[in-house]
Design an enzyme around this catalytic site. Structure first.
Site, PDB file in Angstrom:
ATOM      1  N   SER A 336      -3.188 -10.748  -2.609  1.00 59.07           N
ATOM      2  CA  SER A 336      -4.643 -10.710  -2.434  1.00 59.07           C
ATOM      3  C   SER A 336      -5.089  -9.412  -1.771  1.00 59.07           C
ATOM      4  O   SER A 336      -4.275  -8.643  -1.248  1.00 59.07           O
ATOM      5  CB  SER A 336      -5.101 -11.891  -1.576  1.00 59.07           C
ATOM      6  OG  SER A 336      -4.804 -11.640  -0.221  1.00 59.07           O
ATOM      7  N   CYS A 337      -6.409  -9.179  -1.767  1.00 62.14           N
ATOM      8  CA  CYS A 337      -6.959  -7.945  -1.201  1.00 62.14           C
ATOM      9  C   CYS A 337      -7.216  -8.065   0.294  1.00 62.14           C
ATOM     10  O   CYS A 337      -7.766  -7.152   0.907  1.00 62.14           O
ATOM     11  CB  CYS A 337      -8.266  -7.590  -1.898  1.00 62.14           C
ATOM     12  SG  CYS A 337      -8.020  -7.292  -3.637  1.00 62.14           S
ATOM     13  N   ASP A 338      -6.851  -9.194   0.887  1.00 61.17           N
ATOM     14  CA  ASP A 338      -7.117  -9.402   2.305  1.00 61.17           C
ATOM     15  C   ASP A 338      -5.963  -8.843   3.134  1.00 61.17           C
ATOM     16  O   ASP A 338      -4.799  -9.107   2.834  1.00 61.17           O
ATOM     17  CB  ASP A 338      -7.259 -10.912   2.550  1.00 61.17           C
ATOM     18  CG  ASP A 338      -7.916 -11.202   3.874  1.00 61.17           C
ATOM     19  OD1 ASP A 338      -7.426 -10.692   4.903  1.00 61.17           O
ATOM     20  OD2 ASP A 338      -8.920 -11.934   3.896  1.00 61.17           O
TER      21      ASP A 338
END
Ligand SMILES: *Cc1c(COP(=O)(O)O)cnc(C)c1O
Length: 385
Positions: A336-338
Site C-alpha cells: 500500500s501507499c501508506d
C-alpha cells in the site's frame, strides 16, 4: 514450474519438513494466484487433535477470530472441535457448516444487540459477562443463558496482551456473579485470558489461583459453579522456540486437580495455537529500492492485507527463492501507499529478484481474519492443501 528456495537451518526449527514439502509441492503443481494463504490440512489436523489432550474433562472451543476460513472451520468441525465466537459474522461460517448450537459459546464480554439476538435465535446458551450492563442485556435477550464471568488476570509474558480491555477483579466479580443469579441467569463459571501468544507458563498458574479464590467465594454464597473456561493463549513458533502446548496443559491439569472440585468441566479456547503454524503466506516481490542506507524489499502482502500483527510486535520468518543473490539486510514493506505499511526491519535475506516468490511462515492466525482491502489490495484467498 519448480522453484528452488533457500532453506536454512533455522527454518527447519520453525516448520516441519513434511509441512514445508507439502507447501512446496503444492506450489510446484498448481497455479496459485499470489498472494495466497496456504493452510496445511495435515498440520491443522495434528494441532487440532493435540489441543485439550492433556487436560481432564476438557472441551476445546476453537476461537474463530484467529482464522474464519470456511475450509478451516469445516475441517475442525469434522474433527469434533467446538467453537468460540464473538459476532454474528463469526456465526455465519458455522451456520453454513451446520454446527449445532450446543457446540458454540461466546466469550466476548460486551456483545452487540444484533449478535445477541442472532445467537439467541440460533440457540446458543453460553455467554461471557463482566458488567451489570451485560448481565441486563443477556437477561433481556437470552433469559435462560448460562453465563461465565471474565476475570482480569496478569498478561505479562504474552506477546499480545488482552488484559486491559476486559475482565474484573475479585471483589467486583463476586457481586456480579450474585447479580447474574438474581437476574435469573445461570452463573455457571469463570473465564479468563492470559494473553495471546503467551510464552510464560506461570500466567496460567496466576490465573488459576485467582479464579480459585473467586470460585470459593461464590460457593460460600451458595452459588456452586461447574465451568472453568481457561480461554486461549497457546503460543506458536514465529522466530523462536516457545513452550510446548503439551507442557502447558500438563501444568494446567495438575493445578486444576489441586485447586478445583474433581467434577468441573474445563473449556479451552485456543485460536492461534490451532491454526497459527499451519499457514504460510505465498507472496511475491514487487519492488526493491535503496532509501538512505536501507535496502527496501516491497512485497504484495503487507500490514493492511494480512500482516497487521507485525505492528504489535509479531516477527515473521521469510523464505526466499534461490536466485543466486547474496545475503543482505532488508526493510520489508507491504504494497500500500501508506508509510505505516512496513512489516519488518533488519531482516537478513538472500537478495531475491523482482517477481520471485517469498514464503512467510506461521501465518495461519490473525492474518486474513485481520485484513482489510485498504487501498484496493485484496485480502489473500485461503487455500487448504
Ligand atoms: C482471542 C480470544 C481467544 C483465542 O486466543 P488465542 O490467543 O488465539 O488462543 C480465546 N478466547 C477469547 C475470549 C478471545 O478473545
Amino acid at each position: 514450474m519448480t522453484r528452488i528456495f533457500k532453506i536454512e537451518p533455522f527454518h527447519r526449527e520453525l516448520i516441519s519438513k513434511t509441512s514445508l514439502l507439502n507447501f512446496l509441492s503444492f506450489l510446484d503443481t498448481n497455479e496459485v494466484e499470489l498472494p495466497a494463504l496456504l493452510m496445511d490440512s495435515e498440520r491443522l489436523r495434528k494441532k487440532a487433535s493435540a489441543v485439550g489432550k492433556n487436560i481432564r474433562n476438557s472441551k476445546v472451543f476453537y476461537a474463530v477470530k484467529a482464522n474464519a476460513g470456511q475450509g478451516v472451520i469445516e475441517l475442525l468441525d469434522g474433527m469434533g472441535l467446538n467453537f468460540e465466537i464473538a459476532s454474528d459474522g463469526e456465526l455465519e461460517p458455522l451456520a453454513r457448516a451446520g454446527v449445532a448450537a450446543d457446540r458454540i459459546i461466546t466469550s466476548n464480554p460486551v456483545k452487540t444487540f444484533k449478535f445477541l439476538k442472532r445467537a439467541a435465535e440460533y440457540g446458543i446458551k453460553y455467554y461471557a459477562y463482566d458488567s451489570r450492563e451485560e448481565v441486563d442485556k443477556i437477561a433481556g435477550i437470552v433469559p435462560d443463558a448460562k453465563v461465565y464471568l471474565r476475570l482480569s488476570v496478569p498478561n505479562e509474558g504474552s506477546e499480545w496482551p488482552l488484559s486491559k480491555k476486559f475482565g474484573v477483579e475479585i471483589d467486583d466479580g463476586i457481586s456480579l456473579i450474585t447479580y447474574a443469579a438474581q437476574k435469573g441467569l445461570d452463573p455457571v463459571g469463570i473465564t479468563f485470558h492470559v494473553g495471546s501468544q503467551c510464552t510464560n507458563i506461570y500466567n496460567w498458574d496466576n490465573a488459576l489461583y485467582k479464579a480459585k479464590v473467586l470460585w470459593d467465594m461464590a460457593a460460600q454464597k451458595g452459588i456452586v459453579m461447574r465451568v472453568l473456561n481457561i480461554g486461549g493463549g497457546y503460543p506458536v513458533k514465529y522466530t523462536k522456540n516457545v513452550v510446548d502446548i503439551e507442557e502447558i496443559e500438563k501444568n494446567i491439569d495438575v493445578l486444576i486437580g489441586e485447586l478445583f472440585p474433581p467434577d468441573i468441566e474445563v473449556f479451552i479456547e485456543p485460536g492461534r495455537g490451532v491454526v497459527g503454524d499451519a499457514g504460510v503466506f505465498a507472496c511475491q516481490v514487487i519492488g526493491k529500492s535503496k532509501r538512505g542506507d536501507e535496502n527496501w524489499l516491497h512485497i504484495d502482502v503487507g500490514v493492511f492485507n494480512g500482516l497487521m500483527e507485525s505492528i504489535g510486535g509479531i516477527k515473521y520468518c521469510y523464505i526466499v527463492e534461490d536466485t543466486g543473490g547474496k545475503k543482505m539486510n532488508w526493510t520489508i514493506a507491504g504494497p500500500s501507499c501508506d508509510s505505516f505499511d512496513v512489516i519488518d526491519r533488519n531482516v537478513d535475506l538472500y537478495e531475491p529478484r523482482i517477481g520471485s516468490m517469498v514464503l512467510i511462515l506461521t501465518c495461519g492466525a490473525y492474518t486474513t481474519s485481520y485484513a482489510s482491502e485498504f487501498n484496493g489490495f485484496a485480502i489473500p484467498k485461503t487455500v487448504l492443501i
